[in-house]
Design a protein around this motif. Structure first.
Motif, PDB file in Angstrom:
ATOM      1  N   UNK A 142      91.908 135.117  26.661  1.00  0.00           N
ATOM      2  CA  UNK A 142      90.994 134.540  25.820  1.00  0.00           C
ATOM      3  C   UNK A 142      91.622 133.796  24.441  1.00  0.00           C
ATOM      4  N   UNK A 143      90.851 132.798  24.147  1.00  0.00           N
ATOM      5  CA  UNK A 143      91.295 132.070  22.922  1.00  0.00           C
ATOM      6  C   UNK A 143      90.167 131.867  22.131  1.00  0.00           C
ATOM      7  N   UNK A 144      90.306 132.370  20.842  1.00  0.00           N
ATOM      8  CA  UNK A 144      89.314 132.227  19.698  1.00  0.00           C
ATOM      9  C   UNK A 144      89.124 130.636  19.293  1.00  0.00           C
ATOM     10  N   UNK A 145      87.934 130.037  19.250  1.00  0.00           N
ATOM     11  CA  UNK A 145      87.731 128.803  18.729  1.00  0.00           C
ATOM     12  C   UNK A 145      86.616 128.702  17.703  1.00  0.00           C
ATOM     13  N   UNK A 146      86.383 129.916  17.249  1.00  0.00           N
ATOM     14  CA  UNK A 146      85.537 130.233  15.892  1.00  0.00           C
ATOM     15  C   UNK A 146      86.340 130.353  14.646  1.00  0.00           C
ATOM     16  N   UNK A 147      85.115 130.906  13.752  1.00  0.00           N
ATOM     17  CA  UNK A 147      85.873 130.888  12.239  1.00  0.00           C
ATOM     18  C   UNK A 147      87.160 131.916  12.247  1.00  0.00           C
ATOM     19  N   UNK A 148      87.363 132.973  13.013  1.00  0.00           N
ATOM     20  CA  UNK A 148      88.644 133.608  12.939  1.00  0.00           C
ATOM     21  C   UNK A 148      89.902 133.017  13.462  1.00  0.00           C
ATOM     22  N   UNK A 149      89.659 131.840  14.126  1.00  0.00           N
ATOM     23  CA  UNK A 149      90.668 131.370  15.027  1.00  0.00           C
ATOM     24  C   UNK A 149      92.166 131.392  14.362  1.00  0.00           C
ATOM     25  N   UNK A 150      92.874 131.706  14.872  1.00  0.00           N
ATOM     26  CA  UNK A 150      94.471 131.743  14.220  1.00  0.00           C
ATOM     27  C   UNK A 150      94.948 130.456  14.069  1.00  0.00           C
ATOM     28  N   UNK A 151      94.837 129.440  15.057  1.00  0.00           N
ATOM     29  CA  UNK A 151      95.115 127.908  15.038  1.00  0.00           C
ATOM     30  C   UNK A 151      94.188 127.010  14.936  1.00  0.00           C
ATOM     31  N   UNK A 152      94.739 125.906  14.366  1.00  0.00           N
ATOM     32  CA  UNK A 152      93.593 124.637  14.375  1.00  0.00           C
ATOM     33  C   UNK A 152      93.602 124.056  15.624  1.00  0.00           C
ATOM     34  N   UNK A 193      88.405 137.240   2.649  1.00  0.00           N
ATOM     35  CA  UNK A 193      88.374 137.496   4.104  1.00  0.00           C
ATOM     36  C   UNK A 193      88.115 136.146   4.743  1.00  0.00           C
ATOM     37  N   UNK A 194      88.128 135.008   3.912  1.00  0.00           N
ATOM     38  CA  UNK A 194      87.726 133.770   4.500  1.00  0.00           C
ATOM     39  C   UNK A 194      89.113 133.063   5.294  1.00  0.00           C
ATOM     40  N   UNK A 195      88.820 132.296   6.284  1.00  0.00           N
ATOM     41  CA  UNK A 195      89.957 131.807   7.000  1.00  0.00           C
ATOM     42  C   UNK A 195      90.343 130.577   6.690  1.00  0.00           C
ATOM     43  N   UNK A 196      89.701 130.238   5.261  1.00  0.00           N
ATOM     44  CA  UNK A 196      89.831 128.835   4.774  1.00  0.00           C
ATOM     45  C   UNK A 196      91.285 128.571   4.110  1.00  0.00           C
ATOM     46  N   UNK A 197      91.980 127.425   4.139  1.00  0.00           N
ATOM     47  CA  UNK A 197      93.336 127.076   3.657  1.00  0.00           C
ATOM     48  C   UNK A 197      93.255 126.141   2.628  1.00  0.00           C
ATOM     49  N   UNK A 198      94.102 125.974   1.532  1.00  0.00           N
ATOM     50  CA  UNK A 198      94.083 125.123   0.575  1.00  0.00           C
ATOM     51  C   UNK A 198      95.421 124.610   0.219  1.00  0.00           C
ATOM     52  N   UNK A 199      95.522 123.540  -0.192  1.00  0.00           N
ATOM     53  CA  UNK A 199      96.877 122.963  -0.910  1.00  0.00           C
ATOM     54  C   UNK A 199      96.973 123.297  -2.338  1.00  0.00           C
TER      55      UNK A 199
END
Lengths: 433, 450
Positions: B410-420, B73-79
Motif C-alpha cells: 500500500x502507498x498513501x497518496x492522500x492527506x496523511x501521506x508521508x512523502x510528497x 494534526x495537520x500534515x502541512x509543512x512550512x518554512x
C-alpha cells in the motif's frame, strides 16, 4: 498531597483534555458486536475516529447521524434514518447512541426519539443513549459514564450468585494492560468479565470489522449482577462499582491503580483470596526482578524532578510509583478533570488545566510525561518527554505497552531510568570531549 | 449567523454541478447521509485551508472537541520558523456560556492570543454550537480588529452546514472577503502567478517551486501551503491563477477572475505528462512565447533525468497491477504517473470526480478492460483486488488498514501521506516507495501458512 487547583481563564490554549465523546466511544469499543452511532454533525465523528485510528493503528467502526443545517435547526429524525440505513447490512447485538455537544445544546428529547424508533423499527437488540457532550468533563469521565449507562440499562436483576468476578478497567489502560491483566486472571483460574475489554484493538490482520469485536458479549453484561464481586481499577470507575453494589448487591474491592509494588501486591493478595489459590511461582520471580530493577534504577531516579500532564487515574498510577516507591519528585501535575484521586497525588502543585498551564509550571523538571500533545511543551522547554496516555500518534506500538503488574511496572521503570541514564552519559561525554 | 451561501453550493464553474439537471442543481452540493456519512465537516474543511498560513493564530469558538481533537494534526509543512498552527486556541464553551452567551469570552481570548503570541492576523472559526446559540462573531471580530489594529477574520464554518469540501469553500470565501485585495506587493513582474488549493502536505509545494524558479515564474501568492499572511493580501496582483487538484477552491479562482480579471487554469503536478501540460497552460495564459520554449526544454531535460533516476526501481515495478482509490484530479493524474513508472493500472475510483475527470479516464482507458469504481468501502475494494490479482493499492489514509487487512502492499497518496509525490522529485519518490513495498518480506510471512 496538595489541593487540586483549577486554572481560571477564558478558554484554553493547547487543550490537554479530550472529549467525553472519545472516552465513551473507546468504552463501547470494548463490547462485542456493538454499533456505535454518534448523534451530531459528521465532523465530531471524523475527528474522534482520526485520533483513535492514529493511536491504535486500527480501524474502529463508528457511524454518525450527520446532522445537517436543516436538521440542526428544525430537529429531525436523523437517528431513525441512520439506524435504518445501517441495519440494512449489519446485525448488531447492541446499539449505542452517543450524543455530541450540538444535540445536547439543542436539548433534543433523545429518550422520546428512541422509544419511537424501537416501536417503529421493531429492533431486536437493545439501544442505549449516552450523553457525551463536552459539558460533563473529559474523556475519562465519558468513558466511565458510558459503562455506567451500559450497566444501568442492560444488566438484569440478580438471579443467582456465580463464581465469576467483574473487573472494571479505566480509560487510560492500554491494550497491553488488558492482555497482561487477562494473563494474570487466567493464571488464577478466575472466571471473569472485564468491563470494557478493548484488547482486540491491539490488532487483527485477517478480518474486516463492520462492528466492534471484543471478548465481552451482551450476555456478559446482562449477568454482571450475578457475579461474586467486583474489582474496580481506577477512581473514575468507582461509580460503576457502586452501582453494582447498590442495585445488585455485588460487593466491590477498589484499587486506584495496579502499578508499582504496593498496589500490585494488594492486587495479587486479593486474587489469592478470591480464587483460593496461591500465585504461581512466575509472579514471585517477577516481583523479585522488579525489586532488583528498582535497586538498579534508583541511582538515576532519586530526587529527580518530573512533571506529568495526563488523565487523573494514570497520573495517580505513575506518580505514586515514581514518587512514593522510587523517590523522584513530582514538580507539577496537570490533569483533565476534578477527580477525587487528584488530591492524593504526591505534589503540592496540581491543576486542572491545559498544556499552556503545564508549560508555565515547569521550573526544574528534567523529564515530562504526557501524551502526544506534550511534544510541543517538550520542544519548547527542551526537556525530554516520555509518552504515556492517549493519544500517542508519533510512536508505534505504544498501545501495546503495559504499565500494570510487576512486569509492566518494571518495563515502565526501565524506560524512565534509561532516559536519565542517557542524560548523565551525555553530560559525562561532554566532559571528556 | 446560520446562512448557507447558495452560490457556494452552486458553483457555476464546477463541472459536477454543470452536469446536473436544473432541478437537481438547485439542491446544491450533496448532503451527508445519516448512518453512511464519513469524513470531516465544514469546520474541519475551513481549517485545512487556513491553517497553513503560518504566522496567523486560529481561535475556535466552540466546545472542547472541535479544537482539542483537531489541533497539531495537520500534515502541512512550512518554512516559517515557529508556525502558530501548532497552537490550538479555543473558547472551550461550557454550559454557562450556552445560557449567558460567550461573546465576552471570545473577545478576551482574542486579546489574550494577540498579547501573548503576536500573530500577524487572527482567524476566528464559528462551530455548530456557537452558530446555533447565535454568537455574532462578525461583530466581535470587527470590534477586536478596531481595537487591536490587526486583521481579525471571522470564518463562518459551523460543522453542520456541510461537508469538508464545503468548508474549504467557506475558507476561500473568508480569504476573498477579508484578505485578498488588502495589500500591495513591492513590485510586480509579468510572470506573477498565484497557486490555489495546494496546502504543502508532506512538503509537496517544495517539489514544485524549484521548477517555477528555474523558469523565472514568480509565485506571488500561495493559497495557502507554506504561506504567510502578507503574500495572501496581494494575491490579486497575479497575472494568472493555478488551481491545483481542487474542486473546492474553484469558486475562489472564478471570483478572482470576476473581481480582478485574473484568468485561471486548473492543473496538476502529478506525473510528467501533467507537469508539462500545466506549465504550458500557464505560459499560454501569460501569453509568453519564450516561456513556452523554456518549459519545453526544461521538461524534456527533467524527463530524461527522471527516467534515468527510476531505473534502479524499474525492474520490480514493471507490469505490476495496481488499483487506485482516490478522487477527483488524482484519480486520473495518478494513472498517468503509475504508467510512467511501468505499472499496470487495473482501475481507479471515480468518487468526488467530475464528469470531466471521468471523460479523461474513459478516453485514456479506451479499448481496454478497466474498472471505474464509484463509492466503495474497504470490503468492496478488497474483493476487487482479489478478483483482479492486484499487487498494490494506492489510496488515502483511511484505506491503509483496508490494505493491511487484505495484506496488500500500500502507498498513501492522500492527506496523511508521508512523502510528497508532486513534481519530478515526487515521481522518483513514489517509485522508491512502491519499490520498497514490493521488497518487503513481511507480506510473504503474513500470508504464509501457519
Amino acid at each position: 498531597m496538595g489541593e487540586l487547583k483549577v486554572v481560571k481563564k477564558d478558554g484554553t490554549t493547547n487543550p490537554l483534555k479530550k472529549s467525553p465523546l472519545l472516552g465513551a466511544t473507546l468504552a463501547m469499543a470494548g463490547i462485542n458486536n456493538t454499533l456505535i452511532l454518534h448523534h451530531g454533525c459528521q465532523g465530531c465523528t471524523a475527528l474522534t475516529k482520526n485520533l483513535l485510528t492514529a493511536h491504535f493503528n486500527e480501524v474502529i467502526p463508528v457511524s454518525t447521524t450527520a446532522s445537517s443545517d436543516i436538521a440542526t435547526i428544525m430537529g429531525g429524525n436523523n437517528i431513525e434514518e441512520a439506524v435504518n440505513n445501517i441495519l440494512k447490512n449489519k446485525t448488531p447485538d447492541l446499539i449505542a447512541i452517543l450524543s455530541t455537544t450540538l444535540v445536547e445544546t439543542r436539548g433534543d428529547d433523545i429518550f422520546g426519539e428512541l422509544k419511537t424508533i424501537k416501536n417503529k423499527l421493531s429492533l431486536n437488540c437493545p439501544i442505549i443513549y449516552i450523553n457525551s457532550a463536552d459539558f460533563i468533563g473529559d474523556a475519562e469521565v465519558g468513558f466511565a459514564k458510558a459503562i455506567l449507562e451500559l450497566v444501568a440499562n442492560i444488566s438484569h436483576e440478580k438471579t443467582e450468585t456465580t463464581k465469576k468476578i467483574n473487573i472494571l478497567t479505566n480509560f487510560s489502560m492500554t491494550c497491553g494492560d488488558l492482555l497482561e491483566l487477562k494473563g494474570i486472571l487466567n493464571d488464577f483460574d478466575l472466571d471473569h468479565t472485564i468491563l470494557p475489554d478493548i484488547s482486540s484493538l491491539s490488532g487483527s490482520c485477517n478480518d474486516y470489522p463492520g462492528l466492534i469485536k471484543s471478548s465481552i458479549t451482551l450476555n456478559d453484561i446482562k449477568s454482571l449482577s450475578n457475579s461474586e464481586a467486583t474489582i474496580c481499577i481506577g477512581t473514575s470507575m468507582l461509580k460503576v462499582a457502586e452501582y453494582l453494589k447498590d442495585y445488585f448487591n455485588v460487593p466491590y474491592y477498589f484499587l486506584p491503580s495496579i502499578t508499582g509494588v504496593k498496589y500490585t501486591d494488594s492486587f495479587f493478595t486479593l486474587l489469592e483470596e478470591m480464587s483460593g489459590k496461591k500465585r504461581k511461582d512466575k509472579y514471585i520471580l517477577e516481583r523479585n526482578i522488579l525489586i532488583d530493577s528498582m535497586l538498579d534504577c534508583h541511582f538515576y531516579l532519586t530526587n529527580k524532578n518530573i512533571s506529568i500532564a495526563i488523565e487523573p487515574d494514570l497520573l495517580y498510577a505513575l506518580s505514586y510509583f515514581l514518587v512514593e516507591e522510587m523517590g523522584t519528585k513530582l514538580e507539577a501535575a496537570v490533569t483533565t478533570n476534578n477527580s477525587d484521586i487528584a488530591e492524593e497525588i504526591p505534589t503540592n502543585n496540581i491543576y486542572v488545566g491545559d498544556l499552556e498551564d503545564f508549560l508555565d509550571e515547569l521550573k526544574h523538571s528534567e523529564l515530562i510525561i504526557s501524551n502526544y500533545y506534550g511534544l510541543l511543551v517538550s520542544k519548547k522547554k527542551n526537556i525530554p518527554i516520555y509518552f504515556a496516555g492517549f493519544p500517542i500518534k508519533n510512536r508505534l506500538g505504544y498501545h501495546l505497552k503495559s504499565f500494570i503488574g510487576y512486569r509492566g511496572t518494571r518495563d515502565f521503570l526501565f524506560d524512565i531510568a534509561n532516559i536519565f541514564l542517557d542524560i548523565e552519559e551525555e553530560e559525562s561525554l561532554i566532559k571528556i570531549i | 449567523m446560520i446562512k448557507a451561501n447558495k452560490e457556494l453550493f452552486n458553483e457555476p464553474d464546477c463541472s459536477i454541478n454543470k452536469a446536473k439537471e436544473a432541478k437537481e442543481r438547485i439542491k446544491g452540493c450533496s448532503k451527508p447521509v445519516p448512518g453512511k456519512a464519513s469524513g470531516g465537516c465544514a469546520f474541519d474543511g475551513a481549517q485545512i485551508v487556513l491553517y497553513p498560513i503560518a504566522d496567523c493564530a486560529h481561535i475556535v469558538h466552540g466546545p472542547n472537541l472541535c479544537c482539542s481533537h483537531s489541533y497539531f494534526t495537520r500534515g502541512t509543512r512550512t518554512t516559517y520558523k515557529e508556525p502558530l498552527y501548532n497552537y490550538g486556541f479555543s473558547t472551550d464553551l461550557a454550559e454557562t456560556d450556552i445560557i449567558f452567551g460567550a461573546e465576552k469570552k471570545l473577545l478576551n481570548k482574542i486579546n489574550y492570543v494577540n498579547d501573548h503570541f503576536k500573530p500577524r492576523a487572527i482567524f476566528v472559526y464559528s462551530t455548530c454550537v456557537s452558530a446555533m446559540i447565535g454568537e455574532d462573531i462578525d461583530r466581535i471580530c470587527k470590534e477586536a480588529k478596531d481595537r487591536l489594529n490587526i486583521p481579525v477574520i471571522p470564518v463562518d464554518s459551523p460543522g453542520f452546514i456541510g461537508k469538508k469540501n464545503y468548508g474549504n469553500k467557506l475558507a476561500g470565501e473568508a480569504l476573498l472577503k477579508h484578505v485578498i485585495g488588502t495589500g500591495k506587493p513591492h513590485n510586480t513582474t509579468k510572470r506573477d502567478i498565484c497557486l490555489i488549493g495546494e496546502y504543502n502536505i508532506a512538503g509537496e509545494i517544495w517539489n514544485i517551486m524549484p521548477l517555477f524558479d528555474e523558469l523565472g515564474i514568480r509565485v506571488l501568492s500561495k493559497i495557502t501551503g507554506d504561506s504567510t499572511f502578507d503574500e495572501l493580501t496581494y494575491g490579486h496582483y497575479a497575472k494568472c491563477s493555478v488551481v491545483i487538484c481542487s474542486q473546492a477552491l474553484l469558486s475562489l479562482a472564478r471570483k478572482l477572475k470576476e473581481q480582478f480579471n485574473i484568468p485561471y487554469i486548473q492543473g496538476s503536478f502529478y506525473s510528467m505528462k501533467e507537469i508539462k501540460k500545466t506549465l504550458l497552460n500557464i505560459a499560454d495564459e501569460l501569453q509568453d512565447k519564450p516561456l513556452r520554449k523554456d518549459i519545453l526544454d526544461l521538461t524534456k531535460r527533467k524527463e530524461v533525468e527522471t527516467y534515468k533516476k527510476i531505473v534502479p526501481y524499474a525492474e520490480k515495478l514493471k507490469d505490476k497491477k495496481v488499483f487506485i482509490y482516490s478522487g477527483g484530479v488524482k484519480s486520473w493524474s495518478f494513472v498517468y504517473l503509475l504508467e510512467e513508472l511501468g505499472l499496470e493500472v487495473i482501475g481507479t475510483s471515480t468518487r468526488k470526480s467530475t464528469d470531466e475527470d471521468i471523460e479523461h479516464l474513459k478516453a485514456y482507458f479506451e479499448g481496454k478492460q478497466k474498472i471505474l469504481m464509484e463509492q466503495g468501502d474497504g470490503i468492496k475494494i478488497l474483493e476487487l483486488m482479489q478478483k483482479h490479482n492486484a499487487d498494490l493499492l494506492l489510496a488515502g489514509g483511511r484505506n491503509r488498514y483496508t490494505s493491511i487487512k487484505g495484506m496488500y502492499p500500500f502507498v498513501d497518496i492522500n492527506q496523511e501521506r508521508l512523502h510528497a509525490y508532486s513534481g519530478y522529485k515526487g515521481i522518483i519518490r513514489l517509485a522508491k516507495d512502491i519499490y520498497n513495498e514490493f521488497s518487503s518480506p513481511v507480506f510473504k510471512i503474513a500470508r504464509g501458512p501457519f
